[in-house]
Design an enzyme around this catalytic site. Sequence first.
Site, PDB file in Angstrom:
ATOM      1  N   LYS A  63      77.431 -13.990   7.116  1.00  0.00           N
ATOM      2  CA  LYS A  63      76.677 -12.726   7.065  1.00  0.00           C
ATOM      3  C   LYS A  63      75.753 -12.570   8.276  1.00  0.00           C
ATOM      4  CE  LYS A  63      74.771 -13.707   3.095  1.00  0.00           C
ATOM      5  NZ  LYS A  63      75.372 -15.061   2.902  1.00  0.00           N
ATOM      6  N   ARG A  99      68.658 -26.323   9.553  1.00  0.00           N
ATOM      7  CA  ARG A  99      67.792 -25.921   8.438  1.00  0.00           C
ATOM      8  C   ARG A  99      67.756 -27.012   7.374  1.00  0.00           C
ATOM      9  NH1 ARG A  99      69.695 -19.908   6.917  1.00  0.00           N
ATOM     10  NH2 ARG A  99      69.103 -20.698   4.866  1.00  0.00           N
ATOM     11  N   ARG A 112      72.622 -23.989  -3.822  1.00  0.00           N
ATOM     12  CA  ARG A 112      72.627 -22.587  -3.361  1.00  0.00           C
ATOM     13  C   ARG A 112      73.929 -21.891  -3.750  1.00  0.00           C
ATOM     14  NH1 ARG A 112      71.560 -23.416   2.699  1.00  0.00           N
ATOM     15  NH2 ARG A 112      71.799 -21.164   2.847  1.00  0.00           N
ATOM     16  N   ARG A 162      70.266  -9.824  -3.722  1.00  0.00           N
ATOM     17  CA  ARG A 162      70.926 -11.030  -4.215  1.00  0.00           C
ATOM     18  C   ARG A 162      70.951 -11.082  -5.733  1.00  0.00           C
ATOM     19  NH1 ARG A 162      69.918 -14.366   0.680  1.00  0.00           N
ATOM     20  NH2 ARG A 162      70.709 -16.462   0.457  1.00  0.00           N
ATOM     21  N   ARG A 206      75.861 -25.973  10.965  1.00  0.00           N
ATOM     22  CA  ARG A 206      75.118 -24.796  11.485  1.00  0.00           C
ATOM     23  C   ARG A 206      73.875 -25.227  12.262  1.00  0.00           C
ATOM     24  NH1 ARG A 206      73.472 -19.827   7.659  1.00  0.00           N
ATOM     25  NH2 ARG A 206      72.290 -21.354   6.434  1.00  0.00           N
TER      26      ARG A 206
HETATM   27  P1  ADP Z   1      75.417 -16.763   6.207  1.00  0.00           P
HETATM   28  O1  ADP Z   1      74.429 -15.876   6.949  1.00  0.00           O
HETATM   29  O2  ADP Z   1      76.379 -15.972   5.370  1.00  0.00           O
HETATM   30  O3  ADP Z   1      74.754 -17.872   5.456  1.00  0.00           O
HETATM   31  P2  ADP Z   1      76.129 -17.707   8.901  1.00  0.00           P
HETATM   32  O4  ADP Z   1      76.423 -16.453   9.657  1.00  0.00           O
HETATM   33  O5  ADP Z   1      74.831 -18.373   9.182  1.00  0.00           O
HETATM   34  O6  ADP Z   1      76.331 -17.459   7.306  1.00  0.00           O
HETATM   35  O7  ADP Z   1      77.338 -18.715   9.170  1.00  0.00           O
HETATM   36  C1  ADP Z   1      77.323 -20.035   8.627  1.00  0.00           C
HETATM   37  C2  ADP Z   1      77.894 -21.014   9.648  1.00  0.00           C
HETATM   38  O8  ADP Z   1      79.301 -20.786   9.792  1.00  0.00           O
HETATM   39  C3  ADP Z   1      77.307 -20.891  11.047  1.00  0.00           C
HETATM   40  O9  ADP Z   1      77.216 -22.173  11.631  1.00  0.00           O
HETATM   41  C4  ADP Z   1      78.314 -20.004  11.796  1.00  0.00           C
HETATM   42  O10 ADP Z   1      78.325 -20.277  13.198  1.00  0.00           O
HETATM   43  C5  ADP Z   1      79.623 -20.401  11.130  1.00  0.00           C
HETATM   44  N1  ADP Z   1      80.587 -19.287  11.009  1.00  0.00           N
HETATM   45  C6  ADP Z   1      80.312 -17.981  10.732  1.00  0.00           C
HETATM   46  N2  ADP Z   1      81.457 -17.265  10.648  1.00  0.00           N
HETATM   47  C7  ADP Z   1      82.479 -18.146  10.861  1.00  0.00           C
HETATM   48  C8  ADP Z   1      83.916 -18.013  10.909  1.00  0.00           C
HETATM   49  N3  ADP Z   1      84.512 -16.839  10.689  1.00  0.00           N
HETATM   50  N4  ADP Z   1      84.631 -19.131  11.161  1.00  0.00           N
HETATM   51  C9  ADP Z   1      84.012 -20.334  11.357  1.00  0.00           C
HETATM   52  N5  ADP Z   1      82.678 -20.517  11.336  1.00  0.00           N
HETATM   53  C10 ADP Z   1      81.916 -19.434  11.088  1.00  0.00           C
HETATM   54  P1  AMP Z   2      69.366 -17.247   3.695  1.00  0.00           P
HETATM   55  O1  AMP Z   2      68.724 -17.291   5.043  1.00  0.00           O
HETATM   56  O2  AMP Z   2      69.940 -15.904   3.372  1.00  0.00           O
HETATM   57  O3  AMP Z   2      70.342 -18.374   3.508  1.00  0.00           O
HETATM   58  O4  AMP Z   2      68.191 -17.465   2.632  1.00  0.00           O
HETATM   59  C1  AMP Z   2      67.439 -18.670   2.615  1.00  0.00           C
HETATM   60  C2  AMP Z   2      66.625 -18.755   1.320  1.00  0.00           C
HETATM   61  O5  AMP Z   2      65.663 -17.709   1.258  1.00  0.00           O
HETATM   62  C3  AMP Z   2      67.434 -18.615   0.024  1.00  0.00           C
HETATM   63  O6  AMP Z   2      68.045 -19.829  -0.388  1.00  0.00           O
HETATM   64  C4  AMP Z   2      66.333 -18.154  -0.954  1.00  0.00           C
HETATM   65  O7  AMP Z   2      65.506 -19.228  -1.345  1.00  0.00           O
HETATM   66  C5  AMP Z   2      65.511 -17.215  -0.069  1.00  0.00           C
HETATM   67  N1  AMP Z   2      66.043 -15.828  -0.131  1.00  0.00           N
HETATM   68  C6  AMP Z   2      66.607 -15.119   0.893  1.00  0.00           C
HETATM   69  N2  AMP Z   2      66.945 -13.891   0.485  1.00  0.00           N
HETATM   70  C7  AMP Z   2      66.615 -13.805  -0.829  1.00  0.00           C
HETATM   71  C8  AMP Z   2      66.734 -12.791  -1.824  1.00  0.00           C
HETATM   72  N3  AMP Z   2      67.300 -11.603  -1.542  1.00  0.00           N
HETATM   73  N4  AMP Z   2      66.265 -13.062  -3.071  1.00  0.00           N
HETATM   74  C9  AMP Z   2      65.697 -14.237  -3.363  1.00  0.00           C
HETATM   75  N5  AMP Z   2      65.571 -15.244  -2.477  1.00  0.00           N
HETATM   76  C10 AMP Z   2      66.009 -15.041  -1.217  1.00  0.00           C
END
Ligand code: ADP
Ligand code: AMP
Length: 217
Positions: free
Chosen positions: A15, A162, A173, A90, A129
């Site tokens: 995302k 992270r 999660r 969410r 990541r």
């Molecule tokens: P989210 O925001 O949904 O948690 P991220 O955009 O942070 O996901 O992506 C999670 C990890 O996967 C990151 O390290 C990113 O570089 C990698 N990633 C994202 N999209 C892809 C893809 N299509 N194929 C492989 N790796 C990906």
């Molecule tokens: P993310 O960066 O989207 O992976 O979010 C990291 C953490 O922030 C999550 O595991 C939750 O603890 C908190 N968080 C982010 N967005 C939300 C949401 N919409 N509602 C509740 N908690 C959230």
Amino acid sequence: MSTFVVLLGPPGAGKGTQAEVLAKELDLPHISSGDLFRENLKNQTPLGKKAQEYMSRGELVPDDVTIGMIRERLKQPDSGRGAVLDGFPRTPAQADALAALLGEMGSEVQVVPYISVPAETLIERLSGRWTCRAQGHIYHEKYNPPKTPGKCDTDGSELYQRDDDKPETVKNRIAVYDQQTAPLIAYYRDHGKLVELDGTQPIEKVTEQLIAAVEQK
Ligand code: ADP
Ligand code: AMP
């Protein structure tokens, strides 16, 4: 006419990666609730302190806190034309609150791309990541490596892993996502807003299909 896009998908679906490109393409702000919480945590604001324990356990921050934070963000003038929302809503209560907030602005959610990725892929995605300290730019050591290891291509800042990307926390999660967030797939499908994308494809392929899906709506 404003454009609000909600990106839906499990943690690690891509995302944040896609939101950044889509927001640039549409010239809209990228609003990530996770980034907003992390920014508050870094600055040790009361909101950040409230969110901290939930985030470190991989649980959701309570709805009232999260909705209040997004309400404030949507009041900023740059949200008037719309936004790419990443990580919010969410829960169904957050989705209802978003509809009400956008309703007050005379707008609504136009499209909800759902980036679908199976659970077994997510752990590998999140354990590899690397996130940029300054602005949250996202890398993966194998799938999207930075040009110089440990440094952000865009702003040169340090990359870090992270705390909540540890496999134990990621498992929680994913369970929280399945229980509390996955019901939004049916919610937005019933509202005729959902477009499902195969998130296991390479990043650029997902981007291509995402932009096409948003433009079509
Ligand atoms: P989210 O925001 O949904 O948690 P991220 O955009 O942070 O996901 O992506 C999670 C990890 O996967 C990151 O390290 C990113 O570089 C990698 N990633 C994202 N999209 C892809 C893809 N299509 N194929 C492989 N790796 C990906
Ligand atoms: P993310 O960066 O989207 O992976 O979010 C990291 C953490 O922030 C999550 O595991 C939750 O603890 C908190 N968080 C982010 N967005 C939300 C949401 N919409 N509602 C509740 N908690 C959230």
